[in-house]
Design an enzyme around this catalytic site. Structure first.
Site, PDB file in Angstrom:
ATOM      1  N   ASP A 173       0.754  -1.256   0.000  1.00  0.00           N
ATOM      2  CA  ASP A 173       0.000   0.000   0.000  1.00  0.00           C
ATOM      3  C   ASP A 173       0.784   1.307   0.000  1.00  0.00           C
ATOM      4  O   ASP A 173       0.545   2.163  -0.827  1.00  0.00           O
ATOM      5  CB  ASP A 173      -0.930   0.028   1.226  1.00  0.00           C
ATOM      6  CG  ASP A 173      -1.728  -1.251   1.360  1.00  0.00           C
ATOM      7  OD1 ASP A 173      -1.630  -2.115   0.465  1.00  0.00           O
ATOM      8  OD2 ASP A 173      -2.447  -1.383   2.357  1.00  0.00           O
ATOM      9  N   GLU A 410       2.992  -9.357  11.298  1.00  0.00           N
ATOM     10  CA  GLU A 410       2.666  -8.965   9.933  1.00  0.00           C
ATOM     11  C   GLU A 410       3.940  -8.572   9.167  1.00  0.00           C
ATOM     12  O   GLU A 410       4.144  -8.954   8.033  1.00  0.00           O
ATOM     13  CB  GLU A 410       1.691  -7.785  10.014  1.00  0.00           C
ATOM     14  CG  GLU A 410       1.098  -7.348   8.708  1.00  0.00           C
ATOM     15  CD  GLU A 410       0.129  -6.176   8.900  1.00  0.00           C
ATOM     16  OE1 GLU A 410      -0.074  -5.727  10.064  1.00  0.00           O
ATOM     17  OE2 GLU A 410      -0.428  -5.694   7.901  1.00  0.00           O
TER      18      GLU A 410
HETATM   19  C1  9WN Z   1      -5.663  -2.816   2.464  1.00  0.00           C
HETATM   20  C2  9WN Z   1      -4.572  -7.735   4.587  1.00  0.00           C
HETATM   21  C3  9WN Z   1      -3.984  -6.612   3.771  1.00  0.00           C
HETATM   22  C4  9WN Z   1      -2.869  -7.098   2.856  1.00  0.00           C
HETATM   23  C5  9WN Z   1      -2.121  -5.946   2.222  1.00  0.00           C
HETATM   24  C6  9WN Z   1      -1.664  -5.007   3.306  1.00  0.00           C
HETATM   25  C7  9WN Z   1      -2.842  -4.527   4.121  1.00  0.00           C
HETATM   26  C8  9WN Z   1      -4.955  -3.341   3.698  1.00  0.00           C
HETATM   27  C9  9WN Z   1      -4.906  -2.265   4.764  1.00  0.00           C
HETATM   28  O1  9WN Z   1      -3.514  -5.637   4.676  1.00  0.00           O
HETATM   29  O2  9WN Z   1      -3.667  -3.770   3.275  1.00  0.00           O
HETATM   30  O3  9WN Z   1      -5.773  -3.852   1.522  1.00  0.00           O
HETATM   31  O4  9WN Z   1      -5.950  -1.933   5.298  1.00  0.00           O
HETATM   32  O5  9WN Z   1      -3.818  -1.760   5.056  1.00  0.00           O
HETATM   33  O6  9WN Z   1      -0.982  -3.950   2.774  1.00  0.00           O
HETATM   34  O7  9WN Z   1      -1.040  -6.452   1.488  1.00  0.00           O
HETATM   35  O8  9WN Z   1      -3.396  -7.888   1.857  1.00  0.00           O
HETATM   36  O9  9WN Z   1      -3.576  -8.436   5.219  1.00  0.00           O
END
Ligand code: 9WN
Length: 725
Positions: A173, A410
């Site tokens: 992101d 994470e």
């Molecule tokens: C938006 C779920 C997701 C991952 C992404 C990570 C984070 C979300 C957020 O979490 O993104 O999709 O709200 O930050 O960047 O890679 O899939 O784990």
């Protein structure tokens, strides 16, 4: 499996169990309470090793929410968990699109399409693969639809490269790459729809998450999409963020390869995915390659230029086989520079997500510098694909260490490994399971080695009984033989990667000349070799080459364990005597010590070959003796003059490789089985600890052993007997 790995695999499974909702797996207990697109792919890969049914259900649940145009949404919302995440369905308003699925709540963007890769792994790892066929047949057209959507809607110029239109679609992101297009977006924050961030309620430190400025832009884009009713053609005309990203396209290309193989398994024509594989790999290799950066970068379709920001995503094309050999080599050097943590560079845990030398690099902020397991997991496989085995091993070693030492987080601090973001993170757990399995399953024949007695059976093969004799005089034989071994090294051994090109070597004239020289050994007296250093080098080289010679002569394809008692049975006649590989190793170089798997010493008390024994034993030889397996030392040529320096380098590189894991928090070290087998040569357990302390480069690791010298727990890592091909 080492006990510690077994324990942590259980912990990882427990995390996946706790995050299971009944139909799919949440990425984490509270921060991400719904089903996420690429997370589910990684999770299914982890589960594929022990729970085929749930791995299948994970994928099926996700695809139940596939849009009618083929798009697979980034999030499938769990109606029972609403209210804890932003943005949720009320904000996305995907019902504005005729393509959105009825009865499912989803977001209106997609994510990197890892799913075909996961599906192939589910099939490969299933105990009864045939039972997975109905699933394969049912999911294949949906996977095809997804890829067709990407090529149809997201690749307007039909280049083979698809675009993403939101940073969340990249999965990374707040990667610094997106700073350029996001900052260019001049948005009027006053006219943005009102929203409240929920993510910050779940993390200890907001500075480890994307900034509010980033979120404003994320929201702006979502608002734009809904105003366009999610119509791709309309979005394309107005969206300020249209990027061809190396990560997304690599995963697509790699997933196409899986599609080709799945098509083969279920008897479908592989032609379409085959054409996609070629087109996308080629386009990545050309359009996304930044000649001056030695890196793949994202291409901005708004400004029509590469975004000159190098992140770890730029190494990923290795995984799809997209780079040329030359590009791969340059990527490898880049990876090993201080920008992305050189091999064994202190304070570095695998590959940080961003160039550590850049001003905006941040060791703790989300995708702006920390280490991510999934990214490294993909890069390691990419490196392996190009034969950079040692680097791949070292990355995988760190990936195993991080969750054991710091928890199943994470992401991880790229300078000290601390875990950040959500704990009990599903893909960290899932990919840990995959790594451990890969680590252990590579060895297809290990059962054989456990029964050392096998070595007593099998047939003796004397390799140098040929008729053709060398033209050099016997006084020059040793020199000629060593020269010939050096030529084989230069032409067919990749010392950096620890590999041998058996195919090329087999039919080469260099190998034929070597064979003729070995015939001359029948008239050679090893006592003619002068000095201890010369002798050590001679016997190491001869050992290493008899192994290669025997692998070629016996037509071994996967592991030396294909031949019962390999090391005992492959032999050279030297002067009056016959020496097996074991005789050279345990009889001469280890001064007649008992091999670990044998009750007997190689030479009996009256054996005349005892006069060749080299005493005292130099334990560093164990990092120079190449046994034709992946876990043993990388092959090289040893020179009588410089052999001690070379042994120093060999020992140092082994001790700092994936064969030695230091786990300070657990007061444990995990080391190669070589140390167990040859404990005596190192001077017992104390000797091993001293040896490690001497050779470890990382100061913290050194000090840890020194400070915990007495109560240190040592466990042994499994040995990989597969061919170093
Ligand atoms: C938006 C779920 C997701 C991952 C992404 C990570 C984070 C979300 C957020 O979490 O993104 O999709 O709200 O930050 O960047 O890679 O899939 O784990």
């Amino acid at each position: 499996m080492s006990r510690i790995f077994a324990d942590y695999v259980e912990k990882a499974k427990k995390i996946l169990e706790d995050n299971w909702t009944g139909t799919s797996t949440k990425p984490s207990p509270s921060l991400y309470p719904h089903q996420w697109n690429w997370d589910s792919g990684f999770i299914a890969i982890g589960r594929s090793h022990y729970d085929t049914a749930r791995a299948i259900q994970e994928i099926e649940t996700l695809f139940e929410a596939q849009w009618s145009n083929g798009m697979l949404p980034q999030i499938v919302f769990n109606p029972e968990e609403l209210g804890h995440y932003f943005p949720e369905p009320d904000f996305w308003q995907t019902e504005r699109s005729p393509n959105a699925p009825k009865g499912k709540l989803t977001s209106g963007i997609t994510m990197p399409p890892v799913h075909a890769i996961a599906v192939e792994k589910i099939y490969q790892h299933a105990l009864r693969p045939r039972r997975v066929l109905p699933f394969l047949k049912e999911i294949y057209p949906k996977l095809l639809d997804l890829h067709a959507y990407l090529y149809g809607e997201r690749d307007p110029a039909k280049e083979g490269l698809v675009y993403i239109r939101h940073p969340w679609e990249s999965g990374i992101d707040n990667s610094p790459t997106w700073d350029v297009p996001l900052r260019r977006m001049n948005i009027d924050t006053a006219s943005l729809p009102h929203y409240t961030r929920m993510d910050l309620k779940h993390v200890a430190d907001p500075s480890m998450r994307p900034s509010d400025e980033d979120y404003d832009r994320y929201v702006y884009l979502v608002d734009l999409f809904r105003q366009c009713n999610y119509d791709e053609a309309t979005i394309r005309e107005t969206c300020p963020f249209l990027i061809q990203d190396p990560l997304f396209n690599t995963i697509l290309a790699r997933a196409n390869e899986s599609l080709v193989r799945i098509a083969g398994i279920i008897g479908e024509s592989p032609d379409v995915p085959k054409s996609w594989v070629k087109k996308t790999s080629k386009a990545i290799g050309t359009k996304l390659w930044h000649q001056d950066h030695d890196m793949f970068d994202a291409f901005d379709l708004v400004t029509h230029e590469l975004i000159e920001v190098d992140t770890a995503a730029g190494f990923l094309p290795l995984w799809a086989g997209a780079p040329s050999r030359d590009q791969a080599r340059r990527l490898y050097d880049h990876l090993n520079s201080s920008s992305f943590c050189a091999l064994h560079q202190g304070n570095c845990f695998t590959i940080p997500n961003y160039d550590t030398k850049k001003e905006e690099y941040d060791h703790a902020n989300y995708w702006r510098g920390p280490v991510w397991i999934n990214i490294n997991w993909m890069i390691a496989q990419g490196l392996r694909r190009y034969g950079y085995t040692l680097k791949a091993d070292s990355i995988q070693k760190d990936l195993l260490q991080l969750p054991i030492r710091f928890g199943f987080y994470e992401y991880f601090d790229s300078s000290d490994g601390s875990g950040y973001g959500s704990d009990n993170f599903s893909w960290t757990a899932a990919l840990f399971i995959d790594l451990v399995n890969e680590f252990y399953e590579q060895d297809t024949t290990s059962a054989g080695i456990r029964s050392g007695l096998k070595g007593f059976f099998g047939e003796e093969t004397v390799l140098n009984d040929g008729d053709e004799m060398p033209s050099c005089g016997i006084q020059n034989l040793a020199g000629e033989l060593m020269r010939s071994i050096r030529t084989l090294r230069d032409r067919f051994y990749n010392t950096e990667r620890g590999l041998v090109d058996y195919e090329q070597l087999k039919d080469s004239h260099e190998y034929r000349s070597y064979r003729v020289l070995t015939n001359g050994l029948r008239q050679f007296n090893p006592e003619m070799i002068m000095g201890r250093k010369g002798k050590i080098a001679f016997w190491i080289n001869l050992y290493n080459t008899i192994v290669v010679d025997a692998i070629v002569t016996l037509g071994i394809t996967a592991s030396v364990k294909e031949v019962p008692g390999f090391f005992r049975n492959v032999k050279y006649r030297i002067g009056k005597y016959v020496f097996s590989a074991d005789d050279i190793e345990h009889g001469i170089l280890r001064s007649n010590a008992r091999p670990f798997f044998s009750p007997l010493r190689p030479f009996s008390p009256r054996d005349p070959r005892k006069r060749f024994m080299l005493f005292p034993v130099d334990p560093r030889i164990h990092f120079a003796l190449v046994c034709g397996s992946r876990s043993c030392a990388p092959i090289d040529y040893y020179d009588g003059e410089t052999v001690y320096d070379q042994l120093e380098v060999a020992a140092k590189s082994f001790v700092n490789s994936s064969e030695v894991l230091i786990l300070p928090e657990l007061k444990k070290i995990l080391i190669s089985e070589i140390f167990r087998w040859y404990e005596k040569d190192f001077g017992g357990l104390r000797g091993i600890k001293d040896f490690l302390t001497d050779y470890l480069v990382d100061l913290r690791a050194k000090n840890f052993i020194r400070d915990n010298y007495r109560d240190l727990v040592i466990e042994y890592l499994h040995y990989d007997w597969n061919l170093n091909r």
